[in-house]
Design a protein around this motif. Structure first.
Motif, short mmCIF file in Angstrom:
data_model
loop_
_atom_site.label_atom_id
_atom_site.label_comp_id
_atom_site.label_asym_id
_atom_site.label_seq_id
_atom_site.Cartn_x
_atom_site.Cartn_y
_atom_site.Cartn_z
N ALA A 259 -4.40 -5.68 8.56
CA ALA A 259 -2.96 -5.42 8.60
C ALA A 259 -2.36 -5.39 7.20
CB ALA A 259 -2.27 -6.49 9.45
N THR A 262 -3.42 -2.04 5.57
CA THR A 262 -2.67 -0.91 6.14
C THR A 262 -1.23 -0.90 5.64
OG1 THR A 262 -4.04 -0.90 8.13
CG2 THR A 262 -1.88 0.15 8.28
N GLU A 263 -0.61 -2.06 5.64
CA GLU A 263 0.79 -2.14 5.20
C GLU A 263 0.92 -1.70 3.74
OE1 GLU A 263 4.79 -2.76 4.60
OE2 GLU A 263 3.66 -2.56 6.47
N GLU A 266 -0.03 2.25 3.29
CA GLU A 266 0.89 3.18 3.95
C GLU A 266 2.32 3.05 3.47
OE1 GLU A 266 0.50 2.86 8.16
OE2 GLU A 266 -1.57 3.64 8.18
N ASN A 267 2.67 1.90 2.88
CA ASN A 267 4.04 1.69 2.40
C ASN A 267 4.02 1.14 0.97
OD1 ASN A 267 5.44 2.17 5.10
ND2 ASN A 267 4.09 0.45 5.62
N HIS A 271 6.22 -2.15 -2.00
CA HIS A 271 5.60 -3.38 -2.46
C HIS A 271 5.33 -3.44 -3.96
CE1 HIS A 271 5.19 -4.61 1.69
NE2 HIS A 271 4.63 -3.44 1.97
N ASP A 305 6.08 -10.90 3.50
CA ASP A 305 6.58 -9.79 4.31
C ASP A 305 5.85 -9.72 5.65
OD1 ASP A 305 8.11 -7.10 4.47
OD2 ASP A 305 6.03 -6.51 4.84
N GLN A 306 4.55 -10.01 5.63
CA GLN A 306 3.74 -9.93 6.85
C GLN A 306 3.59 -11.28 7.56
OE1 GLN A 306 2.31 -6.77 8.01
NE2 GLN A 306 4.00 -6.32 6.61
#
Length: 376
Positions: A259, A262-263, A266-267, A271, A305-306
């Protein structure tokens, strides 16, 4: 009284002469003392010299079929998603781990962890950097010809201390990985020139590196799974060398590692800054001068954030050869500390093409025992 005045004047003039002329008369002695405490290093413009190829250095470039006449068939093959695969051999003994990189035809790289039956001559596991310098000078600068183009790179001080490069007279090379605590040799990677330049473990100073080609015979997802498994094996091998407790492989930790990866990928603009994005993109390009790693602050923001906790984290790109990257980490004081905690911990590893995340978390007492099998 008059004579005393004359004597005083003479003594005063002599004292002035001694004070002001001392640097002239004692210059040589002063310089000798300085240089004995601060020896002059080898000129940074000096290009490398080779040593005689011996042991496994002679196996680089030979047909895989010839290599397997000595080592038998591989016990495991890992696909990387690029134009090489990793084959693991351990028929000689249980003390030495050996894997090769191959395109299916020739041996492009050989990685060895631990002492055992294979010939590492003139090196030996456990040797010190001082013992290595008895064999060869450690050169900081290398200029190589690749397809009629010059590619140059430079070893930094930390590289020369923990990851020196040795060139052989048959055109092959060896990266020697020294433990950052004991300063003893713990692993070796023999490799051909093209593989060395593709991996680019040292900062480029001239030219552009050749790039690995993506394989069309395996999906990125399956390649990622293979590399995750291989990475776990190698990290455990290195922790065993350091006599550290085995990591637990935990499904939740694995999912969280995936996760996070991926975060971030993809973004990415959410960050890190645009300047850092440029550094990341350059690390993946042919102009690569260093690998890209997330900083402590960037990791803290991403984890918050996660809503994920961690005792240690690593994000690195590009990682084409997991074993080579992990051996580099364990010879890097900052990186090795993240993977050398004592006590029970669990680990998750995730890949997305050339991006790799390692997530280490505290092991709770109620967590189930490791479900990972020894698959080397």
């Amino acid at each position: 009284m008059k004579h005393r005045g004359i004597l005083f004047g003479c003594m005063f003039i002599l004292a002035l002469a001694v004070v002001y002329l001392q640097p002239v008369f004692f210059q040589h002695a002063s310089d000798s003392s300085f240089f004995s405490e601060n020896p002059v290093k080898a000129p940074t413009t000096m290009n490398y010299e080779t040593i005689k190829a011996d042991g496994l250095a002679n196996a680089i470039g030979e047909p895989v079929s010839d290599f397997e006449e000595d080592y038998g068939l591989p016990v495991r093959t890992y696909r990387t998603g690029y134009d090489f695969e990793v084959r693991v051999y351990n028929q000689l003994d249980d003390q030495q781990y050996i894997e090769i990189n191959t395109d299916g035809e020739s041996v492009q790289a050989i990685k060895v962890i631990g002492a055992g039956g294979s010939s590492l001559t003139p090196f030996s596991m456990g040797m010190t950097l001082t013992e290595l310098t008895d064999l060869t000078m450690i050169y900081p600068n290398f200029s190589l010809k690749q397809n009629d183009r010059t590619i140059s790179f430079e070893l930094m001080e930390e590289d020369m201390n923990y990851r020196p490069l040795v060139a052989f007279d048959n055109g092959t090379f060896a990266v020697l990985f020294f433990d950052h605590v004991s300063s003893k040799l713990q692993a070796i990677s023999y490799l051909d020139q093209t593989t060395l330049l593709k991996l680019a473990p040292y900062p480029l100073t001239e030219g552009e590196r050749p790039l690995f080609q993506t394989s069309q015979t395996i999906s990125p997802e399956q390649a990622g799974l293979d590399k995750e498994t291989l990475s776990f094996v190698i990290i455990e091998k290195m922790r065993n060398v350091q006599m550290l407790e085995t990591y637990s492989s935990n499904l939740d930790t694995q999912k969280e590692a995936a996760a996070l990866l991926t975060e971030f990928t993809e973004n990415i603009s959410d960050h890190i800054t645009s300047q850092r994005i440029h550094s990341y993109q350059k690390a993946l390009s042919s102009e690569k001068t260093s690998n890209f790693n997330l900083t402590t602050d960037e990791w803290q923001e991403l984890l918050a954030d996660q809503e994920i906790t961690a005792t240690a984290t690593i994000f690195e790109a590009p990682v084409y050869d997991p074993t080579f990257s992990i051996l580099s980490w364990f010879s890097d004081p900052a990186m090795a500390d993240r993977l050398s905690h004592e006590g029970p911990e669990k680990i998750g590893i995730a890949f997305s093409e050339e991006n790799m995340v390692v997530l280490v978390q505290e092991q709770e007492e109620e967590t189930e025992a490791s479900t990972t099998n020894d698959i080397q």
